[in-house]
Design a protein around this motif. Structure first.
Motif, short mmCIF file in Angstrom:
data_model
loop_
_atom_site.label_atom_id
_atom_site.label_comp_id
_atom_site.label_asym_id
_atom_site.label_seq_id
_atom_site.Cartn_x
_atom_site.Cartn_y
_atom_site.Cartn_z
N SER A 10 0.85 -1.18 0.00
CA SER A 10 0.00 0.00 0.00
C SER A 10 0.89 1.24 0.00
O SER A 10 1.91 1.29 0.71
CB SER A 10 -0.87 -0.10 1.25
N GLY A 11 0.56 2.22 -0.82
CA GLY A 11 1.34 3.46 -0.86
C GLY A 11 2.42 3.46 -1.92
O GLY A 11 3.08 4.48 -2.13
N PRO A 120 8.73 0.01 -3.93
CA PRO A 120 9.16 1.42 -3.78
C PRO A 120 10.66 1.52 -4.05
O PRO A 120 11.37 0.52 -3.90
CB PRO A 120 8.86 1.72 -2.32
N PRO A 121 11.15 2.69 -4.43
CA PRO A 121 12.59 2.84 -4.67
C PRO A 121 13.40 2.52 -3.41
O PRO A 121 14.53 2.05 -3.50
CB PRO A 121 12.75 4.32 -5.06
N SER A 122 12.81 2.78 -2.23
CA SER A 122 13.49 2.47 -0.97
C SER A 122 12.44 2.44 0.15
O SER A 122 11.33 2.95 -0.02
CB SER A 122 14.53 3.55 -0.63
N ARG A 129 5.86 8.29 1.58
CA ARG A 129 4.57 8.29 0.88
C ARG A 129 3.42 7.93 1.82
O ARG A 129 2.32 8.45 1.69
CB ARG A 129 4.60 7.29 -0.29
N LEU A 130 3.68 7.02 2.75
CA LEU A 130 2.60 6.58 3.66
C LEU A 130 2.31 7.62 4.74
O LEU A 130 1.22 7.65 5.29
CB LEU A 130 2.97 5.25 4.32
N THR A 131 3.30 8.43 5.07
CA THR A 131 3.11 9.39 6.16
C THR A 131 2.99 10.81 5.62
O THR A 131 2.74 11.75 6.37
CB THR A 131 4.31 9.35 7.14
N ARG A 147 1.96 -2.96 8.27
CA ARG A 147 1.42 -3.71 7.14
C ARG A 147 2.37 -3.63 5.95
O ARG A 147 2.59 -4.62 5.24
CB ARG A 147 0.05 -3.15 6.77
N ALA A 148 2.94 -2.45 5.72
CA ALA A 148 3.88 -2.28 4.60
C ALA A 148 5.08 -3.20 4.75
O ALA A 148 5.56 -3.77 3.77
CB ALA A 148 4.33 -0.82 4.51
#
Ligand code: 5GP
Length: 181
Positions: A10-11, A120-122, A129-131, A147-148
């Motif tokens: 997610s994200g 994700p790139p990192s 992105r999530l925050t 979860r990520a």
């Protein structure tokens, strides 16, 4: 097999990459999922999703009309089976964009589909992105990060990994992995 399943944490930007595929590759058929969540501003019923209520969703599950289904953030999501099977029978390259639990169900039912993980790139970039919006309480953010972490650990279950460092390039790499000839 002309079915590709795109999944990933997610994200990571699965929706944005798929929107780019839709724009640039009209030859790819993108499955429209059913969901019980409400439409966001700008979303149209039948385009991004078929928006249904819980009763309709439950009935579809009961009748076996969904290829896979899963809960995500308190809402149900599922892939309608009939339209996908019709496109596959016609030989059209098909793309599903679904979360991990659903991807595992598809793998169990259609093992020769191609499973692509969008990464994700990192880790730092995913956290950003999530925050990013900074409006959620810390415990909500912590749940998402947990979860990520679990979702990232699933990368090795997939046939291929596409890093979403740039949306246009990620979409091009995804399409190159699809059986579109
Ligand atoms: P959103 O509500 O942000 O559009 O989607 C939430 C999550 O549900 C995303 O990870 C998306 O990939 C996933 N998702 C969308 N459609 C389906 C579906 O049909 N089945 C499953 N299992 N997940 C889906």
């Amino acid at each position: 097999m002309r079915l590709t399943v795109l999944s990933g944490p997610s994200g990571v930007g699965k929706g944005t990459v798929v929107a780019e595929v839709r724009r640039r590759h009209p030859e790819v058929w993108v499955s429209v999922s059913c969901t019980t969540r409400a439409p966001r501003p700008g979303e149209t019923n039948g385009v991004e999703y078929h928006f249904v209520d819980v009763e309709e969703f439950t009935l579809m599950v009961k009748k076996g009309e969904l290829l896979e289904h899963a809960m995500f953030a308190g809402h149900a999501y599922g892939t309608p089976r009939a339209p996908l099977e019709a496109r596959l029978a016609e030989g059209v390259p098909c793309l599903l964009e679904i979360e991990l639990q659903g991807a595992r169900q598809v793998r169990a039912g259609i093992p020769d589909a191609r499973f692509v993980f969008l990464a994700p790139p990192s880790w730092q970039e995913l956290v950003r992105r999530l925050t990013g919006r900074g409006t959620e309480p810390p415990e909500v953010i912590e749940r998402r990060l947990d979860r990520a972490r679990t979702e990232l650990a699933a990368e090795s279950e997939f046939d291929a990994v596409v890093v979403n460092d740039d949306v246009t390039r990620a979409a091009a790499r995804l399409v190159a992995l699809m059986d579109t000839d």
